[in-house]
Design a protein around this motif. Structure first.
Motif, PDB file in Angstrom:
ATOM      1  N   ARG A   8       0.829  -1.203   0.000  1.00 46.06           N
ATOM      2  CA  ARG A   8       0.000   0.000   0.000  1.00 46.06           C
ATOM      3  C   ARG A   8       0.867   1.259   0.000  1.00 46.06           C
ATOM      4  NH1 ARG A   8      -4.387  -1.656  -2.240  1.00 46.06           N
ATOM      5  NH2 ARG A   8      -5.243  -3.520  -1.214  1.00 46.06           N
ATOM      6  N   GLU A   9       1.951   1.216   0.739  1.00 49.57           N
ATOM      7  CA  GLU A   9       2.856   2.359   0.785  1.00 49.57           C
ATOM      8  C   GLU A   9       3.518   2.592  -0.578  1.00 49.57           C
ATOM      9  OE1 GLU A   9       5.478   1.446   3.978  1.00 49.57           O
ATOM     10  OE2 GLU A   9       4.030   2.005   5.551  1.00 49.57           O
ATOM     11  N   ALA A  10       3.867   1.490  -1.242  1.00 49.33           N
ATOM     12  CA  ALA A  10       4.468   1.615  -2.570  1.00 49.33           C
ATOM     13  C   ALA A  10       3.452   2.157  -3.570  1.00 49.33           C
ATOM     14  CB  ALA A  10       5.011   0.268  -3.032  1.00 49.33           C
ATOM     15  N   LEU A  11       2.207   1.684  -3.496  1.00 48.20           N
ATOM     16  CA  LEU A  11       1.153   2.209  -4.372  1.00 48.20           C
ATOM     17  C   LEU A  11       0.969   3.708  -4.178  1.00 48.20           C
ATOM     18  CD1 LEU A  11      -1.772  -0.396  -4.395  1.00 48.20           C
ATOM     19  CD2 LEU A  11      -0.278   0.254  -6.298  1.00 48.20           C
ATOM     20  N   ALA A  12       0.978   4.137  -2.911  1.00 48.85           N
ATOM     21  CA  ALA A  12       0.805   5.552  -2.621  1.00 48.85           C
ATOM     22  C   ALA A  12       1.955   6.372  -3.204  1.00 48.85           C
ATOM     23  CB  ALA A  12       0.715   5.769  -1.118  1.00 48.85           C
ATOM     24  N   ALA A  13       3.177   5.821  -3.120  1.00 55.10           N
ATOM     25  CA  ALA A  13       4.335   6.537  -3.656  1.00 55.10           C
ATOM     26  C   ALA A  13       4.308   6.607  -5.176  1.00 55.10           C
ATOM     27  CB  ALA A  13       5.622   5.864  -3.186  1.00 55.10           C
ATOM     28  N   LEU A  14       3.589   5.695  -5.806  1.00 59.67           N
ATOM     29  CA  LEU A  14       3.498   5.666  -7.269  1.00 59.67           C
ATOM     30  C   LEU A  14       2.300   6.443  -7.809  1.00 59.67           C
ATOM     31  CD1 LEU A  14       4.550   1.971  -7.908  1.00 59.67           C
ATOM     32  CD2 LEU A  14       5.704   4.013  -8.807  1.00 59.67           C
ATOM     33  N   ARG A  15       1.516   7.047  -6.924  1.00 59.33           N
ATOM     34  CA  ARG A  15       0.416   7.876  -7.409  1.00 59.33           C
ATOM     35  C   ARG A  15       0.978   8.996  -8.279  1.00 59.33           C
ATOM     36  NH1 ARG A  15      -1.666   9.727  -2.348  1.00 59.33           N
ATOM     37  NH2 ARG A  15      -1.817  11.692  -3.468  1.00 59.33           N
ATOM     38  N   PRO A  16       0.439   9.195  -9.474  1.00 59.94           N
ATOM     39  CA  PRO A  16       1.005  10.202 -10.387  1.00 59.94           C
ATOM     40  C   PRO A  16       1.111  11.594  -9.786  1.00 59.94           C
ATOM     41  CG  PRO A  16      -0.544   8.796 -11.548  1.00 59.94           C
ATOM     42  CD  PRO A  16      -0.656   8.440 -10.102  1.00 59.94           C
ATOM     43  N   ASP A  17       0.168  11.984  -8.942  1.00 56.81           N
ATOM     44  CA  ASP A  17       0.206  13.333  -8.381  1.00 56.81           C
ATOM     45  C   ASP A  17       1.203  13.472  -7.247  1.00 56.81           C
ATOM     46  OD1 ASP A  17      -1.220  11.695  -6.681  1.00 56.81           O
ATOM     47  OD2 ASP A  17      -2.562  13.288  -6.008  1.00 56.81           O
ATOM     48  N   ALA A  18       1.786  12.375  -6.806  1.00 53.78           N
ATOM     49  CA  ALA A  18       2.748  12.419  -5.697  1.00 53.78           C
ATOM     50  C   ALA A  18       4.057  11.741  -6.053  1.00 53.78           C
ATOM     51  CB  ALA A  18       2.144  11.757  -4.460  1.00 53.78           C
ATOM     52  N   PHE A  19       4.222  11.380  -7.330  1.00 55.21           N
ATOM     53  CA  PHE A  19       5.351  10.564  -7.732  1.00 55.21           C
ATOM     54  C   PHE A  19       6.666  11.334  -7.709  1.00 55.21           C
ATOM     55  CE2 PHE A  19       7.999   8.879 -11.295  1.00 55.21           C
ATOM     56  CZ  PHE A  19       8.338   7.682 -10.689  1.00 55.21           C
ATOM     57  N   ALA A  20       7.594  10.791  -6.940  1.00 57.62           N
ATOM     58  CA  ALA A  20       8.977  11.276  -6.932  1.00 57.62           C
ATOM     59  C   ALA A  20       9.856  10.046  -7.068  1.00 57.62           C
ATOM     60  CB  ALA A  20       9.288  12.023  -5.644  1.00 57.62           C
ATOM     61  N   VAL A  21      10.782  10.084  -8.013  1.00 59.60           N
ATOM     62  CA  VAL A  21      11.529   8.878  -8.386  1.00 59.60           C
ATOM     63  C   VAL A  21      12.202   8.212  -7.191  1.00 59.60           C
ATOM     64  CG1 VAL A  21      13.550   8.038  -9.662  1.00 59.60           C
ATOM     65  CG2 VAL A  21      11.884   9.522 -10.792  1.00 59.60           C
ATOM     66  N   THR A  22      12.985   8.942  -6.438  1.00 58.75           N
ATOM     67  CA  THR A  22      13.740   8.323  -5.341  1.00 58.75           C
ATOM     68  C   THR A  22      12.816   7.748  -4.272  1.00 58.75           C
ATOM     69  OG1 THR A  22      15.615   9.810  -5.708  1.00 58.75           O
ATOM     70  CG2 THR A  22      15.477   8.720  -3.566  1.00 58.75           C
ATOM     71  N   ALA A  23      11.818   8.522  -3.870  1.00 57.53           N
ATOM     72  CA  ALA A  23      10.894   8.044  -2.828  1.00 57.53           C
ATOM     73  C   ALA A  23      10.115   6.830  -3.302  1.00 57.53           C
ATOM     74  CB  ALA A  23       9.935   9.169  -2.432  1.00 57.53           C
TER      75      ALA A  23
END
Length: 289
Positions: A257-272
């Motif tokens: 779930r945490e990885a999905l949240a980090a991959l949300r297009p509006d919150a996507f930052a490569v390193t995170a």
């Protein structure tokens, strides 16, 4: 100078001031459609000069109206013309701020000289602001290049992409050098006329605009590529967790779930996002049945 010659010179001065007033009015309107930010100071000075030019023009308007009202065929008319042409004009300089009216006595020749100076200064301000806008464009290009450079470094650091430098294909170094040279030539308060910058035919500004668009496009493309690659990794690990019966383990599910949240297009930052996907991989590999 004979009365007729002075009358012709006055009408010629009036015509010149009126024509150039209209020209620079349009010039200022076109140049400062959004008079804020970098445009605020030059727009204000150009409009102040334009206002003073308008006051000079009004003084000549009044003089020409008075001249037109005199009957020249009589001796009295000839004398009245001579008197009007000899007397200085009362130029009323007003201000939009509500300041008191300032009146100056000026001859027609003095009005013409002042009008020519105002027109020349307005043109210099507009031309210099064109260079100032080029500086704004240059800053935008440098910012776009820096953002792409940071993104590319992040991608390489996280093992994403093919490792090639996306900036190399854009060939912006030469353009940045040209911009640096243009800025060095016009450094200072350009809009005040301290420096007389060379005219730019627009090709440099257009090249900057195209380079910004290419750079931003390359950054968006790289960002999408990183997103697709990380999403693919996440789903591959998700399938592995499912195949091994660990997908629903609380720690594994939480990491997913945490990885999905980090991959949300509006919150996507490569390193995170990459770290979140890697944390999920570790949870899958180190999870318990």
């Amino acid at each position: 100078m004979a009365v007729r010659e002075r009358l012709d010179a006055t009408r010629a001065a009036h015509t010149w001031v009126c024509e150039h007033l209209l020209d620079v009015q349009q010039l200022v309107t076109d140049a400062f459609r959004q008079p804020d930010g970098p445009a605020a100071a030059p727009a204000r000075e150009a409009r102040d000069l334009l206002h003073r030019l308008g006051c000079l023009s009004l003084a000549l308007d009044r003089l020409v109206d008075d001249l037109d009202g005199i009957e020249e065929s009589t001796g009295a008319g000839e004398e009245a013309l001579a008197r009007l042409l000899a007397d200085p004009c009362q130029v009323r300089f007003t201000a939009a701020t509500g300041e008191p009216v300032h009146v100056e006595a000026m001859s027609v020749q003095e009005i013409l000289v002042a009008a020519r100076e105002h027109v020349a200064r307005i043109r210099r301000i507009v031309e210099a602001y064109g260079r100032d806008r080029l500086a704004v464009r240059a800053q935008r290009l440098r910012s776009s290049v820096e953002r792409l450079r940071r993104l590319a470094a992040e991608a390489v650091g996280e093992g994403l992409g093919d490792g090639t430098d996306p900036l190399a294909a854009l060939a912006v170094d030469g353009l940045l050098d040209r911009l640096a040279a243009a800025e060095a030539a016009g450094r200072g308060q350009w809009w005040r006329g301290d420096v007389g910058p060379a005219r730019d035919d627009g090709s440099l500004g257009a090249a900057v605009d195209r380079a910004v668009e290419r750079t931003d496009t390359a950054r968006r493309r790289l960002r999408r590529s990183c997103h697709v690659e990380l999403t693919g990794r996440l789903e591959a690990y998700r399938q592995k967790a499912a195949d091994e019966g660990r997908a629903e383990h609380p720690a594994v599910e939480r990491a997913y779930r945490e990885a999905l949240a980090a991959l949300r297009p509006d919150a996507f930052a490569v390193t995170a996002a990459s770290r979140a996907v890697r944390a999920y991989q570790q949870a899958v590999n180190g999870g318990t049945r």
